[in-house]
Scaffold this motif. Structure first.
Motif, mmCIF file in Angstrom:
data_model
loop_
_atom_site.group_PDB
_atom_site.id
_atom_site.type_symbol
_atom_site.label_atom_id
_atom_site.label_comp_id
_atom_site.label_asym_id
_atom_site.label_seq_id
_atom_site.Cartn_x
_atom_site.Cartn_y
_atom_site.Cartn_z
ATOM 1 N N SER A 1 0.807 -1.172 0.124
ATOM 2 C CA SER A 1 -0.150 -0.035 0.087
ATOM 3 C C SER A 1 0.741 1.296 -0.013
ATOM 4 O O SER A 1 0.238 2.085 -0.559
ATOM 5 C CB SER A 1 -0.765 0.103 1.214
ATOM 6 O OG SER A 1 -1.696 -1.163 1.268
ATOM 7 N N ALA A 2 2.084 1.174 0.635
ATOM 8 C CA ALA A 2 2.784 2.297 0.813
ATOM 9 C C ALA A 2 3.112 3.197 -0.636
ATOM 10 O O ALA A 2 2.924 4.213 -0.676
ATOM 11 C CB ALA A 2 4.137 2.111 1.465
ATOM 12 N N PRO A 3 3.449 2.582 -1.718
ATOM 13 C CA PRO A 3 3.979 3.019 -2.869
ATOM 14 C C PRO A 3 2.487 3.999 -3.405
ATOM 15 O O PRO A 3 2.757 4.707 -4.046
ATOM 16 C CB PRO A 3 4.352 1.958 -3.985
ATOM 17 C CG PRO A 3 4.906 0.785 -2.914
ATOM 18 C CD PRO A 3 4.070 0.947 -1.811
ATOM 19 N N ILE A 4 1.317 3.020 -3.242
ATOM 20 C CA ILE A 4 0.003 3.655 -3.628
ATOM 21 C C ILE A 4 -0.104 5.049 -2.804
ATOM 22 O O ILE A 4 -0.532 6.090 -3.493
ATOM 23 C CB ILE A 4 -1.062 2.973 -3.662
ATOM 24 C CG1 ILE A 4 -0.768 1.534 -4.481
ATOM 25 C CG2 ILE A 4 -2.366 3.165 -4.128
ATOM 26 C CD1 ILE A 4 -1.778 0.407 -4.357
ATOM 27 N N MET A 5 0.110 4.843 -1.746
ATOM 28 C CA MET A 5 -0.307 5.777 -0.771
ATOM 29 C C MET A 5 0.729 7.190 -1.170
ATOM 30 O O MET A 5 0.266 8.367 -1.212
ATOM 31 C CB MET A 5 -0.128 5.492 0.637
ATOM 32 C CG MET A 5 -1.002 4.596 1.185
ATOM 33 S SD MET A 5 -0.495 4.114 2.684
ATOM 34 C CE MET A 5 -1.938 3.007 3.203
ATOM 35 N N LEU A 6 1.974 6.932 -1.274
ATOM 36 C CA LEU A 6 2.823 7.920 -1.528
ATOM 37 C C LEU A 6 2.505 8.513 -2.961
ATOM 38 O O LEU A 6 2.529 9.929 -3.257
ATOM 39 C CB LEU A 6 4.159 7.344 -1.691
ATOM 40 C CG LEU A 6 4.759 7.018 -0.094
ATOM 41 C CD1 LEU A 6 6.096 6.545 -0.051
ATOM 42 C CD2 LEU A 6 4.726 8.380 0.835
ATOM 43 N N SER A 7 2.140 7.727 -3.937
ATOM 44 C CA SER A 7 1.915 8.319 -5.405
ATOM 45 C C SER A 7 0.698 8.902 -5.375
ATOM 46 O O SER A 7 0.611 10.050 -5.983
ATOM 47 C CB SER A 7 2.058 6.989 -6.372
ATOM 48 O OG SER A 7 0.864 6.328 -6.053
ATOM 49 N N SER A 8 -0.317 8.569 -4.443
ATOM 50 C CA SER A 8 -1.543 9.436 -4.546
ATOM 51 C C SER A 8 -1.106 10.648 -3.908
ATOM 52 O O SER A 8 -2.110 11.723 -4.222
ATOM 53 C CB SER A 8 -2.321 8.663 -3.678
ATOM 54 O OG SER A 8 -2.947 7.240 -4.256
ATOM 55 N N ILE B 1 -3.153 -5.213 -10.079
ATOM 56 C CA ILE B 1 -3.361 -6.425 -10.250
ATOM 57 C C ILE B 1 -2.175 -7.183 -10.327
ATOM 58 O O ILE B 1 -1.979 -8.540 -9.688
ATOM 59 C CB ILE B 1 -4.481 -6.807 -11.035
ATOM 60 C CG1 ILE B 1 -5.683 -6.198 -10.808
ATOM 61 C CG2 ILE B 1 -4.487 -8.296 -11.503
ATOM 62 C CD1 ILE B 1 -6.549 -6.181 -11.700
ATOM 63 N N ASN B 2 -1.132 -6.721 -11.026
ATOM 64 C CA ASN B 2 0.244 -7.578 -11.054
ATOM 65 C C ASN B 2 1.324 -7.407 -9.842
ATOM 66 O O ASN B 2 2.506 -7.550 -9.821
ATOM 67 C CB ASN B 2 0.942 -7.084 -12.378
ATOM 68 C CG ASN B 2 0.425 -7.633 -13.501
ATOM 69 O OD1 ASN B 2 0.620 -8.806 -13.852
ATOM 70 N ND2 ASN B 2 -0.573 -6.903 -14.276
ATOM 71 N N ASN B 3 0.641 -6.637 -8.864
ATOM 72 C CA ASN B 3 1.287 -6.688 -7.511
ATOM 73 C C ASN B 3 2.491 -5.635 -7.848
ATOM 74 O O ASN B 3 3.823 -5.680 -7.099
ATOM 75 C CB ASN B 3 1.937 -7.953 -6.894
ATOM 76 C CG ASN B 3 0.911 -8.809 -6.343
ATOM 77 O OD1 ASN B 3 -0.295 -8.590 -6.489
ATOM 78 N ND2 ASN B 3 1.269 -9.688 -5.529
ATOM 79 N N ALA B 4 2.661 -4.684 -8.833
ATOM 80 C CA ALA B 4 3.790 -3.985 -9.145
ATOM 81 C C ALA B 4 3.369 -2.440 -8.597
ATOM 82 O O ALA B 4 3.682 -1.406 -9.329
ATOM 83 C CB ALA B 4 3.836 -3.886 -10.444
ATOM 84 N N THR B 5 2.830 -2.395 -7.424
ATOM 85 C CA THR B 5 2.579 -0.962 -7.013
ATOM 86 C C THR B 5 3.622 0.072 -6.731
ATOM 87 O O THR B 5 3.329 1.265 -6.679
ATOM 88 C CB THR B 5 2.038 -0.957 -5.511
ATOM 89 O OG1 THR B 5 2.700 -1.880 -4.672
ATOM 90 C CG2 THR B 5 0.588 -1.932 -5.538
ATOM 91 N N ASN B 6 4.875 -0.462 -6.850
ATOM 92 C CA ASN B 6 5.994 0.501 -6.926
ATOM 93 C C ASN B 6 6.228 1.606 -7.990
ATOM 94 O O ASN B 6 6.684 2.696 -8.152
ATOM 95 C CB ASN B 6 7.448 -0.086 -6.696
ATOM 96 C CG ASN B 6 7.637 -1.001 -7.770
ATOM 97 O OD1 ASN B 6 6.741 -2.184 -7.928
ATOM 98 N ND2 ASN B 6 8.633 -1.268 -8.523
ATOM 99 N N TYR B 7 5.368 0.939 -9.362
ATOM 100 C CA TYR B 7 5.716 1.431 -10.474
ATOM 101 C C TYR B 7 4.614 2.874 -10.221
ATOM 102 O O TYR B 7 4.849 4.047 -11.052
ATOM 103 C CB TYR B 7 4.990 0.923 -11.279
ATOM 104 C CG TYR B 7 5.489 -0.341 -12.168
ATOM 105 C CD1 TYR B 7 6.557 -0.930 -11.513
ATOM 106 C CD2 TYR B 7 5.227 -0.773 -13.534
ATOM 107 C CE1 TYR B 7 7.594 -1.638 -12.269
ATOM 108 C CE2 TYR B 7 5.918 -1.748 -14.065
ATOM 109 C CZ TYR B 7 7.160 -2.265 -13.325
ATOM 110 O OH TYR B 7 7.872 -3.215 -13.911
ATOM 111 N N HIS B 8 3.686 2.883 -9.285
ATOM 112 C CA HIS B 8 2.829 4.241 -8.999
ATOM 113 C C HIS B 8 3.726 5.320 -8.793
ATOM 114 O O HIS B 8 3.719 6.518 -9.231
ATOM 115 C CB HIS B 8 1.938 4.016 -8.250
ATOM 116 C CG HIS B 8 0.746 3.084 -8.559
ATOM 117 N ND1 HIS B 8 0.056 3.217 -9.493
ATOM 118 C CD2 HIS B 8 0.276 1.752 -7.885
ATOM 119 C CE1 HIS B 8 -1.042 2.386 -9.795
ATOM 120 N NE2 HIS B 8 -0.764 1.296 -8.842
ATOM 121 N N LEU B 9 4.571 5.019 -7.919
ATOM 122 C CA LEU B 9 5.445 6.163 -7.104
ATOM 123 C C LEU B 9 6.389 6.641 -8.486
ATOM 124 O O LEU B 9 6.324 7.999 -8.381
ATOM 125 C CB LEU B 9 6.336 5.522 -6.137
ATOM 126 C CG LEU B 9 7.003 6.523 -5.100
ATOM 127 C CD1 LEU B 9 6.017 7.625 -4.663
ATOM 128 C CD2 LEU B 9 7.866 6.102 -4.223
#
Length: 469
Positions: free
Chosen positions: A249-256, A385-393
Motif C-alpha cells: 500500500s505504501a507506494p500507492i499512498m505515496l504516489s496518491s 493486479i500485477n502486484n507492481a505498486t512501486n510503479y505508481h510512485l
C-alpha cells in the motif's frame, strides 16, 4: 438370431436425449453468461447512481456556498481543505485496491485481512494527519478560522481504519448496503450544509458537519458489514501480514499524495501568487471536474474484483478488457472536452453567477487533464493486479516534476490559466509517457497512444508480465 429391438430402442432414446439436452445446455450457458454480466451491470449502475447522487448533492451545496460566501471565503475554506486532504491517501482510500485484491484471491482468512488492514490504516492515517495540521498551525497561526476548519477536518479522519468494512463488501460485489449507507449519509450531510449556507453561519460549521458525517458513515458501514453475515469479532491481527499490506500500500499512498499535489498544489501556489479569489475560481472549476472523474471510479469499483479473478483464470481476456477500456474512455474523455468547450460558459453563469467567468474557461483546460487522467486510472488497475505498486510512485514522481517545471513557466505570466495547462501536461506525462520507462509497460504506452488517436487495440498484449511485481 438376437433381437436388436431393445438395443435400437435404447439407442434412439439416447440420441433423442442428446438432441434434447444439447439446446438446454447451450441455453443454460447463455443464461449463466448473461446473469454474470447482468450482475456486474447492476453493481456498476448502483455505484454510478450513488456517485452521481453524491456529486450532485456536493455540486448543489458548493453552488449555494459560492453564492452565499463569495470567492474569498470559498478560497480560504478550499485552502484549508486542500492542505488537510494531503493525508487522505494514507487513509482507507490508499489501500483499497490492495485489500480488495487480497480478499478476492482468498490468500488469507478474511478476518486476518480485515484486522491487519484496519491496524495499518488507523496507525498510519492518524500519524500522517498531524503533518498538514501542523503546517497550517505554523503558517496560519493567526487565522483562527483556518485552524479551526483544519482541526475539524482532521477529526473526520479518525475512523478511517473502519472503512475496510466497505472494502470487504465491495470485494464481494455487495453494492446495495454500500450504496444505501453512503446515500443516507450524503443526504444528511448535504442537508445540514445547505442549512448552514443559506443562513450564512460561519464556515467552521461546514467542517464540523464533515467530521460528524465521517463517524456516522463508519458506524453505519460496520452495521451493514454485520448484517451481511460478517463478524467483526473474527478480525485478527497478523504483524507479518500487516507489514506485507503496508509494503504493497505504501507506494500507492505515496504516489496518491503526488497525484493530489497535481490537483492541489496549484491551489496553494495560486493562493500565494494571486490571492484567495483566484483560488476560488480555480477551486470551483476543479470541483466541477470531479463530476467527470466519477466514470472510471465507478466502473472499476464494480469491475476490479472481476479483473483480479480474470488475471488468474483468463489472462487473454483480462488484457482484452484493459485494452478496450483505453479506447472507450478515450472517446468519453474527448466528448467531455467538447461538451465543456461548447456549454461551460452558459452553464457556469447559470449555476454560479457572473463572478465565476474565469472558472468556466478553466474547466475546459481541466477537461484535457481529465482525459489523460482516465488513461492513468485504467493503467493503475493493471499495475495493482500485477502486484507492481512501486510503479505508481515513479509515474507520479515524474509527473509532479513536470508540473513544477511548467508551473514555474506558466503561472507567473498566465495565473490560473497557466496552472491549468501545467496540470494537463503533467497528467499526459504521468499517465501515458511514463509507460515507456519500464520494459514490461512499453506496449501499454503504445496502446494508450493509439487509443488517444482513436485506434483500438482490442485483444492485443498489454505488456510482459515477467518484469512486473
Amino acid at each position: 438370431m438376437r433381437s436388436t429391438r431393445g438395443w435400437n430402442k435404447s439407442f434412439v432414446t439416447t440420441a433423442e436425449m442428446r438432441n434434447t439436452y444439447l439446446p438446454l445446455k447451450i441455453t443454460a450457458a447463455i443464461r449463466k453468461i448473461l446473469s454474470a454480466r447482468f450482475e456486474h451491470l447492476k453493481v456498476t449502475s448502483l455505484y454510478l447512481g450513488e456517485r452521481i447522487y453524491a456529486i450532485g448533492l456536493s455540486f448543489i451545496t458548493y453552488s449555494i456556498f459560492a453564492r452565499s460566501y463569495g470567492p474569498t471565503l470559498l478560497g480560504s475554506y478550499s485552502y484549508a481543505l486542500t492542505v488537510m486532504q494531503f493525508a487522505v491517501p494514507f487513509l482507507a482510500v490508499g489501500s483499497e485496491g490492495v485489500v480488495i485484491r487480497e480478499i478476492v484471491r482468498r490468500s488469507r482468512p478474511i478476518g486476518e485481512v480485515m484486522g491487519s488492514a484496519c491496524l495499518v490504516l488507523s496507525g498510519v492515517g492518524l500519524a500522517v494527519t498531524l503533518i498538514p495540521l501542523a503546517f497550517i498551525a505554523i503558517t496560519q497561526r493567526h487565522d483562527t478560522t483556518l485552524l479551526t476548519v483544519a482541526s475539524l477536518i482532521a477529526l473526520s479522519f479518525i475512523p478511517s481504519g473502519i472503512l475496510v468494512a466497505e472494502q470487504a463488501l465491495k470485494a464481494e460485489l455487495r453494492a446495495i448496503p454500500v450504496v444505501a449507507v453512503r446515500m443516507a449519509t450524503a443526504t444528511a450531510s448535504a442537508s445540514a450544509k445547505l442549512f448552514v449556507a443559506l443562513h450564512q453561519y460561519p464556515i467552521e460549521f461546514f467542517a464540523a458537519i464533515t467530521a460528524a458525517e465521517a463517524f456516522v458513515l463508519s458506524g453505519l458501514l460496520l452495521y451493514a458489514y454485520r448484517r451481511e453475515g460478517y463478524s467483526i469479532r473474527a478480525w485478527r491481527l497478523n504483524f507479518d501480514y500487516a507489514k506485507f499490506l503496508l509494503s504493497q500500500s505504501a507506494p500507492i499512498m505515496l504516489s496518491s499524495v503526488v497525484v493530489m499535489l497535481f490537483f492541489r498544489a496549484n491551489h496553494v501556489l495560486l493562493f500565494y501568487a494571486s490571492g484567495a479569489e483566484t483560488v476560488g475560481q480555480y477551486a470551483l472549476a476543479f470541483q466541477a471536474m470531479q463530476l467527470f472523474l466519477v466514470f472510471p471510479e465507478v466502473f472499476f469499483r464494480a469491475a476490479y474484483p472481476r479483473l483480479v479473478s480474470l488475471h488468474t483464470k483468463d489472462p487473454a481476456r483480462f488484457i482484452s478488457i484493459i485494452n478496450a477500456c483505453y479506447f472507450w474512455f478515450s472517446c468519453l474523455g474527448y466528448a467531455i472536452v467538447i461538451f465543456n468547450f461548447l456549454f461551460a460558459p452558459s452553464l457556469f453563469g447559470f449555476f454560479f453567477g457572473p463572478r465565476f467567468g474565469l472558472a468556466s474557461k478553466l474547466i475546459v483546460i481541466l477537461s484535457v487533464a481529465n482525459l489523460f487522467d482516465y488513461f492513468g486510472a485504467i493503467r493503475a488497475q493493471f499495475i495493482n493486479i500485477n502486484n507492481a505498486t512501486n510503479y505508481h510512485l515513479v509515474n507520479a514522481g515524474v509527473g509532479f516534476v513536470v508540473l513544477l517545471l511548467f508551473d514555474a513557466l506558466f503561472v507567473p505570466a498566465h495565473g490560473a490559466i497557466g496552472a491549468s495547462w501545467s496540470l494537463a501536461i503533467a497528467f499526459f506525462v504521468s499517465s501515458i509517457l511514463t509507460s515507456f520507462i519500464f520494459v514490461g509497460m512499453r506496449s501499454t504506452g503504445w496502446v494508450q497512444l493509439k487509443a488517444l488517436i482513436f485506434i483500438p487495440s482490442f485483444g492485443r498484449r498489454l505488456g510482459r508480465r515477467a518484469p512486473l511485481g
